[in-house]
Design a protein around this motif. Structure first.
Motif, PDB file in Angstrom:
ATOM      1  N   THR A 107      68.351  41.693 -10.084  1.00 10.34           N
ATOM      2  CA  THR A 107      69.417  40.742 -10.353  1.00 10.34           C
ATOM      3  C   THR A 107      69.732  39.955  -9.085  1.00 10.34           C
ATOM      4  OG1 THR A 107      71.173  42.262  -9.696  1.00 10.34           O
ATOM      5  CG2 THR A 107      70.435  42.376 -12.002  1.00 10.34           C
ATOM      6  N   MET A 108      70.704  39.074  -9.184  1.00  6.56           N
ATOM      7  CA  MET A 108      71.163  38.318  -8.025  1.00  6.56           C
ATOM      8  C   MET A 108      72.323  39.029  -7.328  1.00  6.56           C
ATOM      9  SD  MET A 108      69.208  35.762  -7.585  1.00  6.56           S
ATOM     10  CE  MET A 108      70.084  34.591  -6.567  1.00  6.56           C
ATOM     11  N   GLN A 109      72.512  40.310  -7.625  1.00  4.65           N
ATOM     12  CA  GLN A 109      73.634  41.045  -7.046  1.00  4.65           C
ATOM     13  C   GLN A 109      73.577  41.099  -5.525  1.00  4.65           C
ATOM     14  OE1 GLN A 109      73.016  44.561  -9.419  1.00  4.65           O
ATOM     15  NE2 GLN A 109      74.865  44.186 -10.593  1.00  4.65           N
ATOM     16  N   THR A 110      72.402  41.384  -4.946  1.00  8.96           N
ATOM     17  CA  THR A 110      72.358  41.467  -3.481  1.00  8.96           C
ATOM     18  C   THR A 110      72.575  40.096  -2.837  1.00  8.96           C
ATOM     19  OG1 THR A 110      69.927  41.429  -3.536  1.00  8.96           O
ATOM     20  CG2 THR A 110      71.004  43.583  -3.304  1.00  8.96           C
ATOM     21  N   PHE A 111      72.198  39.037  -3.524  1.00 13.11           N
ATOM     22  CA  PHE A 111      72.528  37.690  -3.056  1.00 13.11           C
ATOM     23  C   PHE A 111      74.043  37.548  -2.962  1.00 13.11           C
ATOM     24  CE2 PHE A 111      73.956  33.480  -4.551  1.00 13.11           C
ATOM     25  CZ  PHE A 111      73.536  32.683  -3.490  1.00 13.11           C
TER      26      PHE A 111
ATOM     27  N   LEU B 252      68.987  31.241  10.957  1.00 15.25           N
ATOM     28  CA  LEU B 252      67.933  32.245  11.098  1.00 15.25           C
ATOM     29  C   LEU B 252      68.528  33.641  11.273  1.00 15.25           C
ATOM     30  CD1 LEU B 252      64.925  32.755  11.109  1.00 15.25           C
ATOM     31  CD2 LEU B 252      64.896  32.335  13.573  1.00 15.25           C
ATOM     32  N   LEU B 253      69.598  33.739  12.054  1.00 19.11           N
ATOM     33  CA  LEU B 253      70.287  35.029  12.185  1.00 19.11           C
ATOM     34  C   LEU B 253      70.908  35.442  10.854  1.00 19.11           C
ATOM     35  CD1 LEU B 253      72.074  34.936  15.679  1.00 19.11           C
ATOM     36  CD2 LEU B 253      70.153  36.372  14.969  1.00 19.11           C
ATOM     37  N   ALA B 254      71.472  34.484  10.123  1.00 19.28           N
ATOM     38  CA  ALA B 254      72.043  34.792   8.808  1.00 19.28           C
ATOM     39  C   ALA B 254      70.961  35.325   7.878  1.00 19.28           C
ATOM     40  CB  ALA B 254      72.711  33.561   8.209  1.00 19.28           C
ATOM     41  N   PHE B 255      69.801  34.684   7.873  1.00 21.92           N
ATOM     42  CA  PHE B 255      68.680  35.151   7.055  1.00 21.92           C
ATOM     43  C   PHE B 255      68.295  36.575   7.448  1.00 21.92           C
ATOM     44  CE2 PHE B 255      64.034  35.757   6.946  1.00 21.92           C
ATOM     45  CZ  PHE B 255      63.856  35.812   5.567  1.00 21.92           C
ATOM     46  N   ASN B 256      68.155  36.818   8.754  1.00 23.01           N
ATOM     47  CA  ASN B 256      67.787  38.159   9.215  1.00 23.01           C
ATOM     48  C   ASN B 256      68.836  39.194   8.825  1.00 23.01           C
ATOM     49  OD1 ASN B 256      65.300  37.499  10.371  1.00 23.01           O
ATOM     50  ND2 ASN B 256      66.260  36.859  12.287  1.00 23.01           N
ATOM     51  N   GLY B 257      70.116  38.834   8.945  1.00 24.94           N
ATOM     52  CA  GLY B 257      71.180  39.753   8.551  1.00 24.94           C
ATOM     53  C   GLY B 257      71.120  40.080   7.066  1.00 24.94           C
TER      54      GLY B 257
ATOM     55  N   ILE C  75      68.148  42.327   6.390  1.00 23.86           N
ATOM     56  CA  ILE C  75      68.466  43.709   6.773  1.00 23.86           C
ATOM     57  C   ILE C  75      69.318  44.372   5.692  1.00 23.86           C
ATOM     58  CG2 ILE C  75      69.827  45.108   8.397  1.00 23.86           C
ATOM     59  CD1 ILE C  75      68.873  43.065  10.586  1.00 23.86           C
ATOM     60  N   CYS C  76      70.312  43.660   5.190  1.00 17.82           N
ATOM     61  CA  CYS C  76      71.194  44.220   4.157  1.00 17.82           C
ATOM     62  C   CYS C  76      70.446  44.461   2.849  1.00 17.82           C
ATOM     63  CB  CYS C  76      72.398  43.292   3.944  1.00 17.82           C
ATOM     64  SG  CYS C  76      73.484  43.248   5.389  1.00 17.82           S
ATOM     65  N   ASN C  77      69.568  43.549   2.471  1.00 18.89           N
ATOM     66  CA  ASN C  77      68.735  43.754   1.277  1.00 18.89           C
ATOM     67  C   ASN C  77      67.822  44.957   1.462  1.00 18.89           C
ATOM     68  OD1 ASN C  77      68.679  41.731  -1.128  1.00 18.89           O
ATOM     69  ND2 ASN C  77      69.173  40.482   0.664  1.00 18.89           N
ATOM     70  N   ALA C  78      67.229  45.071   2.652  1.00 27.00           N
ATOM     71  CA  ALA C  78      66.352  46.216   2.936  1.00 27.00           C
ATOM     72  C   ALA C  78      67.136  47.522   2.885  1.00 27.00           C
ATOM     73  CB  ALA C  78      65.689  46.043   4.297  1.00 27.00           C
ATOM     74  N   PHE C  79      68.363  47.501   3.388  1.00 29.78           N
ATOM     75  CA  PHE C  79      69.196  48.703   3.330  1.00 29.78           C
ATOM     76  C   PHE C  79      69.440  49.118   1.879  1.00 29.78           C
ATOM     77  CE2 PHE C  79      73.364  50.597   2.703  1.00 29.78           C
ATOM     78  CZ  PHE C  79      73.207  51.767   3.441  1.00 29.78           C
TER      79      PHE C  79
ATOM     80  N   GLY D 165      61.663  39.521  -3.961  1.00 29.02           N
ATOM     81  CA  GLY D 165      62.990  39.090  -4.388  1.00 29.02           C
ATOM     82  C   GLY D 165      64.016  39.209  -3.272  1.00 29.02           C
ATOM     83  N   GLY D 166      63.930  40.270  -2.484  1.00 24.55           N
ATOM     84  CA  GLY D 166      64.849  40.449  -1.362  1.00 24.55           C
ATOM     85  C   GLY D 166      64.690  39.360  -0.321  1.00 24.55           C
ATOM     86  N   ILE D 167      63.446  38.973  -0.061  1.00 27.53           N
ATOM     87  CA  ILE D 167      63.192  37.894   0.903  1.00 27.53           C
ATOM     88  C   ILE D 167      63.722  36.566   0.363  1.00 27.53           C
ATOM     89  CG2 ILE D 167      61.381  36.549   2.050  1.00 27.53           C
ATOM     90  CD1 ILE D 167      59.727  39.221   2.067  1.00 27.53           C
ATOM     91  N   VAL D 168      63.432  36.299  -0.911  1.00 32.20           N
ATOM     92  CA  VAL D 168      63.892  35.047  -1.533  1.00 32.20           C
ATOM     93  C   VAL D 168      65.415  34.983  -1.566  1.00 32.20           C
ATOM     94  CG1 VAL D 168      63.939  33.740  -3.699  1.00 32.20           C
ATOM     95  CG2 VAL D 168      61.786  34.717  -2.871  1.00 32.20           C
ATOM     96  N   LYS D 169      66.063  36.091  -1.967  1.00 39.18           N
ATOM     97  CA  LYS D 169      67.529  36.102  -2.033  1.00 39.18           C
ATOM     98  C   LYS D 169      68.161  35.984  -0.656  1.00 39.18           C
ATOM     99  CE  LYS D 169      67.400  39.686  -4.930  1.00 39.18           C
ATOM    100  NZ  LYS D 169      67.889  40.818  -5.757  1.00 39.18           N
TER     101      LYS D 169
END
Length: 193
Positions: free
Chosen positions: A53-57, A131-136, A139-143, A172-176
């Motif tokens: 889903t788009m929940q992690t987004f 870029l930092l926002a994307f990385n953050g 990281i949160c999606n990976a968690f 999906g995590g990368i895209v979101k």
């Protein structure tokens, strides 16, 4: 310590100035955040054992926009609504059984991920530094995936947890994360000094 390093670790971003707002305004923000999370739950790609889903987004974006306190409270309130039977989880699901079944690890990871993204955003990992926002957000999606897989391991075993609960959700995590960082950038107002 260099100025650029200090700007990454010191709070530098306040898209929604929460400290000066009334409790009523914060309640409205919490309700809006809950509606946003619920709507993101209805955008669903069927997968086994849990839908994408788009929940992690929504979780990471709310953390970034609201900050770690209100972002975390908003996500926790949304989860409580799900436990109480309101149709706010993926595809309109609800009920306590989602918090003890295959989805539990992912659900319990959401507030932690939102709090982490809020904390990072307050320290410069935000729309001002996309870029930092994307990385953050990544990281949160990976968690969320890691925490969900650990829970799934206790139900279906390690290999199946990785095959069914992590690998299908990596793209999906990368895209979101990218979508979240771009959205945050678009919502960020450039302050003139």
């Amino acid at each position: 310590m260099s100025n650029s390093f200090e700007s990454v670790i010191k709070p530098t971003f306040n898209l929604i100035p929460l400290k000066n707002q009334s409790p009523a305004w914060k309640l409205v923000a919490l309700i809006f955040g809950n509606l946003f999370l619920t709507l993101s739950s209805y955008i669903e790609v069927p997968m086994i054992p849990v839908p994408m889903t788009m929940q992690t987004f929504a979780v990471t974006l709310l953390g970034a926009l609201y900050g770690w306190r209100l972002g975390g409270m908003t996500i926790i309130a949304w989860l409580i609504e799900g436990v109480l039977g309101l149709p706010v989880l993926a595809g309109g699901a609800s009920g306590l059984h989602y918090f003890v079944g295959p989805t539990a690890g992912y659900l319990f990871a959401f507030p932690i991920a939102g709090i982490l993204m809020g904390w990072l955003s307050e320290r410069g990992w935000n729309g001002s530094r996309v870029l930092l926002a994307f990385n953050g957000m990544l990281i949160c999606n990976a968690f969320c995936l890691l925490f969900g897989a650990v829970w799934l391991t206790s139900i279906i075993g390690y290999k199946q947890a990785v095959v069914l609960g992590v690998i299908p959700f990596l793209v999906g995590g990368i895209v979101k994360s990218a979508l979240g960082a771009i959205t945050l950038k678009l919502l960020t107002r450039t302050e003139k000094k």
